[in-house]
Structures are given as C-alpha cells and as structure tokens.
Design a protein around this motif. Sequence first.
Motif, PDB file in Angstrom:
ATOM      1  N   GLY A 307       0.802  -1.215   0.000  1.00  0.00           N
ATOM      2  CA  GLY A 307       0.000   0.000   0.000  1.00  0.00           C
ATOM      3  C   GLY A 307       0.832   1.261   0.000  1.00  0.00           C
ATOM      4  N   THR A 308       0.287   2.294  -0.673  1.00  0.00           N
ATOM      5  CA  THR A 308       0.918   3.610  -0.694  1.00  0.00           C
ATOM      6  C   THR A 308      -0.160   4.648  -0.429  1.00  0.00           C
ATOM      7  OG1 THR A 308       2.541   2.884  -2.339  1.00  0.00           O
ATOM      8  CG2 THR A 308       2.265   5.256  -2.031  1.00  0.00           C
ATOM      9  N   LYS A 309      -0.035   5.345   0.702  1.00  0.00           N
ATOM     10  CA  LYS A 309      -1.015   6.380   1.014  1.00  0.00           C
ATOM     11  C   LYS A 309      -0.831   7.561   0.066  1.00  0.00           C
ATOM     12  CE  LYS A 309      -1.462   7.537   5.378  1.00  0.00           C
ATOM     13  NZ  LYS A 309      -1.241   8.272   6.656  1.00  0.00           N
ATOM     14  N   VAL A 310      -1.936   8.090  -0.453  1.00  0.00           N
ATOM     15  CA  VAL A 310      -1.844   9.218  -1.377  1.00  0.00           C
ATOM     16  C   VAL A 310      -2.560  10.457  -0.857  1.00  0.00           C
ATOM     17  CG1 VAL A 310      -1.609   7.722  -3.393  1.00  0.00           C
ATOM     18  CG2 VAL A 310      -3.886   8.490  -2.705  1.00  0.00           C
ATOM     19  N   GLU A 311      -3.397  10.295   0.180  1.00  0.00           N
ATOM     20  CA  GLU A 311      -4.107  11.481   0.657  1.00  0.00           C
ATOM     21  C   GLU A 311      -4.615  11.285   2.082  1.00  0.00           C
ATOM     22  OE1 GLU A 311      -8.116  13.747  -0.710  1.00  0.00           O
ATOM     23  OE2 GLU A 311      -6.493  13.746  -2.183  1.00  0.00           O
ATOM     24  N   GLU A 312      -4.593  12.405   2.846  1.00  0.00           N
ATOM     25  CA  GLU A 312      -5.325  12.522   4.104  1.00  0.00           C
ATOM     26  C   GLU A 312      -6.223  13.744   3.979  1.00  0.00           C
ATOM     27  OE1 GLU A 312      -3.169  12.622   7.735  1.00  0.00           O
ATOM     28  OE2 GLU A 312      -2.222  10.661   7.459  1.00  0.00           O
ATOM     29  N   ARG A 313      -7.398  13.649   4.587  1.00  0.00           N
ATOM     30  CA  ARG A 313      -8.308  14.791   4.545  1.00  0.00           C
ATOM     31  C   ARG A 313      -9.207  14.798   5.774  1.00  0.00           C
ATOM     32  NH1 ARG A 313     -12.519  13.597  -0.390  1.00  0.00           N
ATOM     33  NH2 ARG A 313     -10.608  13.775  -1.629  1.00  0.00           N
ATOM     34  N   TYR A 314      -9.601  16.007   6.179  1.00  0.00           N
ATOM     35  CA  TYR A 314     -10.627  16.163   7.204  1.00  0.00           C
ATOM     36  C   TYR A 314     -11.915  16.544   6.487  1.00  0.00           C
ATOM     37  CZ  TYR A 314     -13.538  18.061  10.868  1.00  0.00           C
ATOM     38  OH  TYR A 314     -14.593  18.293  11.701  1.00  0.00           O
ATOM     39  N   VAL A 315     -13.004  15.853   6.813  1.00  0.00           N
ATOM     40  CA  VAL A 315     -14.277  16.055   6.117  1.00  0.00           C
ATOM     41  C   VAL A 315     -15.337  16.536   7.092  1.00  0.00           C
ATOM     42  CG1 VAL A 315     -16.058  14.966   4.698  1.00  0.00           C
ATOM     43  CG2 VAL A 315     -13.684  14.216   4.487  1.00  0.00           C
ATOM     44  N   ASP A 316     -16.052  17.581   6.713  1.00  0.00           N
ATOM     45  CA  ASP A 316     -17.196  18.079   7.475  1.00  0.00           C
ATOM     46  C   ASP A 316     -18.430  17.949   6.582  1.00  0.00           C
ATOM     47  OD1 ASP A 316     -19.230  19.644   8.648  1.00  0.00           O
ATOM     48  OD2 ASP A 316     -17.757  20.920   9.670  1.00  0.00           O
ATOM     49  N   VAL A 317     -19.139  16.839   6.771  1.00  0.00           N
ATOM     50  CA  VAL A 317     -20.314  16.579   5.925  1.00  0.00           C
ATOM     51  C   VAL A 317     -21.427  17.575   6.217  1.00  0.00           C
ATOM     52  CG1 VAL A 317     -22.101  14.874   5.379  1.00  0.00           C
ATOM     53  CG2 VAL A 317     -19.742  14.133   5.734  1.00  0.00           C
ATOM     54  N   THR A 318     -21.589  17.937   7.486  1.00  0.00           N
ATOM     55  CA  THR A 318     -22.676  18.840   7.888  1.00  0.00           C
ATOM     56  C   THR A 318     -22.596  20.166   7.156  1.00  0.00           C
ATOM     57  OG1 THR A 318     -22.752  17.826  10.079  1.00  0.00           O
ATOM     58  CG2 THR A 318     -23.788  19.983   9.830  1.00  0.00           C
ATOM     59  N   HIS A 319     -21.393  20.711   7.030  1.00  0.00           N
ATOM     60  CA  HIS A 319     -21.229  22.021   6.406  1.00  0.00           C
ATOM     61  C   HIS A 319     -20.706  21.923   4.968  1.00  0.00           C
ATOM     62  CE1 HIS A 319     -21.104  22.837  10.806  1.00  0.00           C
ATOM     63  NE2 HIS A 319     -21.967  23.758  10.434  1.00  0.00           N
ATOM     64  N   GLY A 320     -20.511  20.701   4.494  1.00  0.00           N
ATOM     65  CA  GLY A 320     -20.258  20.492   3.075  1.00  0.00           C
ATOM     66  C   GLY A 320     -18.879  20.856   2.572  1.00  0.00           C
ATOM     67  N   PHE A 321     -17.819  20.510   3.323  1.00  0.00           N
ATOM     68  CA  PHE A 321     -16.479  20.814   2.832  1.00  0.00           C
ATOM     69  C   PHE A 321     -15.492  19.766   3.336  1.00  0.00           C
ATOM     70  CE2 PHE A 321     -16.359  22.839   7.002  1.00  0.00           C
ATOM     71  CZ  PHE A 321     -15.068  22.598   7.440  1.00  0.00           C
ATOM     72  N   TYR A 322     -14.311  19.750   2.734  1.00  0.00           N
ATOM     73  CA  TYR A 322     -13.208  18.947   3.268  1.00  0.00           C
ATOM     74  C   TYR A 322     -11.898  19.688   3.044  1.00  0.00           C
ATOM     75  CZ  TYR A 322     -12.190  17.281  -1.535  1.00  0.00           C
ATOM     76  OH  TYR A 322     -11.866  17.191  -2.871  1.00  0.00           O
ATOM     77  N   VAL A 323     -10.907  19.357   3.875  1.00  0.00           N
ATOM     78  CA  VAL A 323      -9.592  19.980   3.790  1.00  0.00           C
ATOM     79  C   VAL A 323      -8.563  18.877   3.574  1.00  0.00           C
ATOM     80  CG1 VAL A 323      -7.861  21.374   4.968  1.00  0.00           C
ATOM     81  CG2 VAL A 323     -10.310  21.825   5.356  1.00  0.00           C
ATOM     82  N   VAL A 324      -7.820  18.970   2.489  1.00  0.00           N
ATOM     83  CA  VAL A 324      -6.734  18.030   2.221  1.00  0.00           C
ATOM     84  C   VAL A 324      -5.533  18.439   3.060  1.00  0.00           C
ATOM     85  CG1 VAL A 324      -5.167  17.120   0.465  1.00  0.00           C
ATOM     86  CG2 VAL A 324      -7.565  17.565  -0.118  1.00  0.00           C
ATOM     87  N   ILE A 325      -4.977  17.485   3.772  1.00  0.00           N
ATOM     88  CA  ILE A 325      -3.848  17.769   4.659  1.00  0.00           C
ATOM     89  C   ILE A 325      -2.536  17.527   3.900  1.00  0.00           C
ATOM     90  CG2 ILE A 325      -2.672  17.071   6.792  1.00  0.00           C
ATOM     91  CD1 ILE A 325      -5.466  16.237   7.829  1.00  0.00           C
ATOM     92  N   PRO A 326      -1.668  18.532   3.833  1.00  0.00           N
ATOM     93  CA  PRO A 326      -0.383  18.356   3.133  1.00  0.00           C
ATOM     94  C   PRO A 326       0.421  17.184   3.698  1.00  0.00           C
ATOM     95  CG  PRO A 326      -0.779  20.665   3.603  1.00  0.00           C
ATOM     96  CD  PRO A 326      -1.848  19.904   4.324  1.00  0.00           C
ATOM     97  N   LYS A 327       1.168  16.519   2.848  1.00  0.00           N
ATOM     98  CA  LYS A 327       1.859  15.280   3.202  1.00  0.00           C
ATOM     99  C   LYS A 327       2.786  15.448   4.402  1.00  0.00           C
ATOM    100  CE  LYS A 327       4.523  11.519   1.111  1.00  0.00           C
ATOM    101  NZ  LYS A 327       5.110  10.989  -0.151  1.00  0.00           N
ATOM    102  N   LYS A 328       3.425  16.596   4.545  1.00  0.00           N
ATOM    103  CA  LYS A 328       4.397  16.765   5.622  1.00  0.00           C
ATOM    104  C   LYS A 328       3.756  16.731   7.003  1.00  0.00           C
ATOM    105  CE  LYS A 328       4.471  21.844   5.213  1.00  0.00           C
ATOM    106  NZ  LYS A 328       5.350  23.015   4.970  1.00  0.00           N
ATOM    107  N   TRP A 329       2.401  16.839   7.064  1.00  0.00           N
ATOM    108  CA  TRP A 329       1.705  16.796   8.347  1.00  0.00           C
ATOM    109  C   TRP A 329       0.898  15.517   8.536  1.00  0.00           C
ATOM    110  CZ3 TRP A 329       1.081  22.169   6.375  1.00  0.00           C
ATOM    111  CH2 TRP A 329       1.955  23.052   7.011  1.00  0.00           C
ATOM    112  N   TRP A 330       1.032  14.552   7.632  1.00  0.00           N
ATOM    113  CA  TRP A 330       0.262  13.311   7.789  1.00  0.00           C
ATOM    114  C   TRP A 330       0.569  12.651   9.131  1.00  0.00           C
ATOM    115  CZ3 TRP A 330       0.842  10.490   2.385  1.00  0.00           C
ATOM    116  CH2 TRP A 330       0.095  11.196   1.429  1.00  0.00           C
ATOM    117  N   MET A 331      -0.481  12.227   9.808  1.00  0.00           N
ATOM    118  CA  MET A 331      -0.407  11.547  11.109  1.00  0.00           C
ATOM    119  C   MET A 331       0.155  12.450  12.210  1.00  0.00           C
ATOM    120  SD  MET A 331      -1.665   8.525  10.464  1.00  0.00           S
ATOM    121  CE  MET A 331      -1.255   7.608  11.934  1.00  0.00           C
TER     122      MET A 331
END
Length: 404
Positions: A307-331
């Motif tokens: 496996g190779t991780k390609v993305e992390e994101r925070y999702v807010d379904v209630t307000h209809g948006f998500y934020v992609v987290i830059p790779k240097k901050w993963w985990m």
Amino acid sequence: MGKSPTSLIQIPQLSKNKQFLTKAIKKAMPAGAVLVTPIKSSTKETIHMVDIDGDHVDEAIVFYRNEEFDREIYVLIFKKKNNSWVKTIHEQVGGYQLHTLYFADINQDGRKDIALGTDSTYPGTEILPENMTRELHIYTMKGHTLNRFFTKQYTDVVVDDFNNDKVPDISLVTFNRSKNVNVQLLQWRHKKIETISKLKLREYVNGIENVFIGQLSDHRKALFLDSGIGAHSGWTDIIKLSNQQLERIKIDERQLLKAYYLDSRDVNDDEITEVGNMYQPQGWEDAPYSDTPWIETYTQYDSKGKGTKVEERYVDVTHGFYVVIPKKWWMNVTVERGKNSLKIIDLPKKNIVFDIQWYPNHESLTSTNSRVITKSGKYTFVTQSQAKMSEYQVYFHLLGEDFE
C-alpha cells in the motif's frame, strides 16, 4: 449575394430528433407511467442510445414503471425510420426497481446484449441485506422481440472485461443468510454462460454496499467490495485474477477495517482506486466514536498487497467541505472544532495549519480581518490566517466538487 447571419443559423438536428423521440416515448407509455433510471449507474440518463440489432444505427431504449397498474418495470425500444421514431419492442422485464444496466456483447454474436438487474422490492421498502431480491437478466434482440438467455439472483454485479481477453465477463456477488460473501466470474463459453472461477469470502459482514472494478497501482484490474460490518464499521476486500482464478489480495486487516463505512474510489483523479480508512487525531484517542473528528486516509494497493497512502483529509459533511492535509503533516495533526470554526494544528509544534470559519450567506462577516476562501450555496468560508490565499484554495474543497 452573401447570406444573412440569421439564415446561416440551423437548428441542431439532434435537438429536433430528440423532440420527435420524446413525443414517441410519451405516446407509447401508458397513463400513470414514469421513466426510471438505474440505481447503480455512472449516468442518470433515461434514454439510452445503443445499437442492439447490429445494423450500426442506434436504437432508443427506455424503461418505465407503471405506477397506476402493476408497478413493475417495462422496456420500450424504438427504431428511427425517416424522421420519426417507431416502437418495435414493448415488454415487461419484471421487478419494481431497475438496479443496474449494461450494454455489452456478452454472447459474442457481434451485437450488444442488454444486461439488466431488477429489484423486487418497491422503492422505500426496508429489507434485510441477506434477502436477495435482485435478479440479473440478459437479453438479446431477435427481430421484434427480446430473447432472455440468462437469469441469476445476485446482491451486486459488474459487467466488464476483468480478465482482459476482450470478451465481456460478469463479476457476480451474492450475500447469503449465513453471512458469507460469494463471488463468481462468469463468461460466455461453449455457447453458454459458464462459471470461470468462484471465491468465498468468510468475513462476517452486514451487507455489501459498493462493488466495482477499479485499477491497482501496478495497473492491474481488481474487484473492490466495500461492506458494512458491526454496528457502524466498514470493510474492504480487493480481489484480483491470477491464472484466471479469483484471488483475494492479502493485506493487513488493520488497513481494511475502518471505524465507519467509507467507499473505495479514485479520490485524486489518477485512474487508480484508493481504499478509504480513517484515524483519530492526537488528543482524541479516548473520545467516543461519534464525537471524534476523524481524519480520512486514502491508500492505493498493488496486486501484491503493498500500500501507498496518497491522501489525508478532514471532512465536514454537515457544512459540506473537506480539507486536504499536506503530506508533511500526515499523522501529525490534531483538530479543534467550534460551532462555526475549524483549526487543524500540527504536532508537536502546535502551529495552526488551517484556520477556517463559516457563516450563513445572509449574515455579514463579523471580523474585518477575515478573508473569503469560497462560498457554497449555504455558507461563506473565511480565514483570518495570513497565509497565502492560494494555499487555502488548493487544500480547501466543497464536497460537491468531489463528485463533479
């Protein structure tokens, strides 16, 4: 003498053609009938233009349900003659819902067949997942009739070319009362549809939610099965073909079991399927699942299970948006949430990576330091960060953008 601009304007033939076709469809449908589209389909078209009789001219195919009679699904097929559309086939195909629809030359006679899945439950009816209510029917057109040459119960189904032999095949999934998942690969051989391979998956799942053929990171095809498990968790199986036999790719179970159900899909538009999962950000390890601001992860796998991780994101379904987290901050981030605000903070330095607030569009901004990131139909999203706006706009997305 030159022609005036008005005289050069021509009404597109397709538009006029569609008008004639729509009129013919309405005339052929009984009172109380409504057109239906497949529940599982990449498009939401009600009129399907496909050559199914092999004359290199498309027929028009529609499906409808008669709400005032038997509520079952019917098919209408029209052929174009001169400037009009003539009904050639009008038959009942059964079921109350059209679940899935494919057009492919399954019986290898040089003409496309109709593979349709019907569901015998009426829309809105609650059923147990293990009660198989769907049937796959495959039809070929002969003259002015449809000849059905295959029928089989299923839970989910995909028609594709899984084994890359340029002959359509059928990946058929069933979920039975003993909670087992069975997968079959079927294909036309020796003048009939035969089973090429079978695979039994032993996970105790609650039901099959999402089945499709996608691409692995080493560019091999695979069958992805996303299932519900337990009260709210999810599970993914990835199946490849090895020497024409279905084989589950061995992957650490911790990578495939997720706290909440999450679809597998291509999140970064590189034509490779990612498997979704999630983790609790630091500082939220003891929080109830329902209160946790989960960080979603998306990982690509190859045919050997690497496996190779390609993305992390925070999702807010209630307000209809998500934020992609830059790779240097993963985990290495945590999340702070307010009533109308979000902060994503890096660790261990505790610097604010993203600082976002939102307000209903009809309200005025309360701070003169706020800069607008974007607007949705309901909210204006702003930040008081002094970071470059271009950085925010690269990583901040409205959920609707993800499905365009």
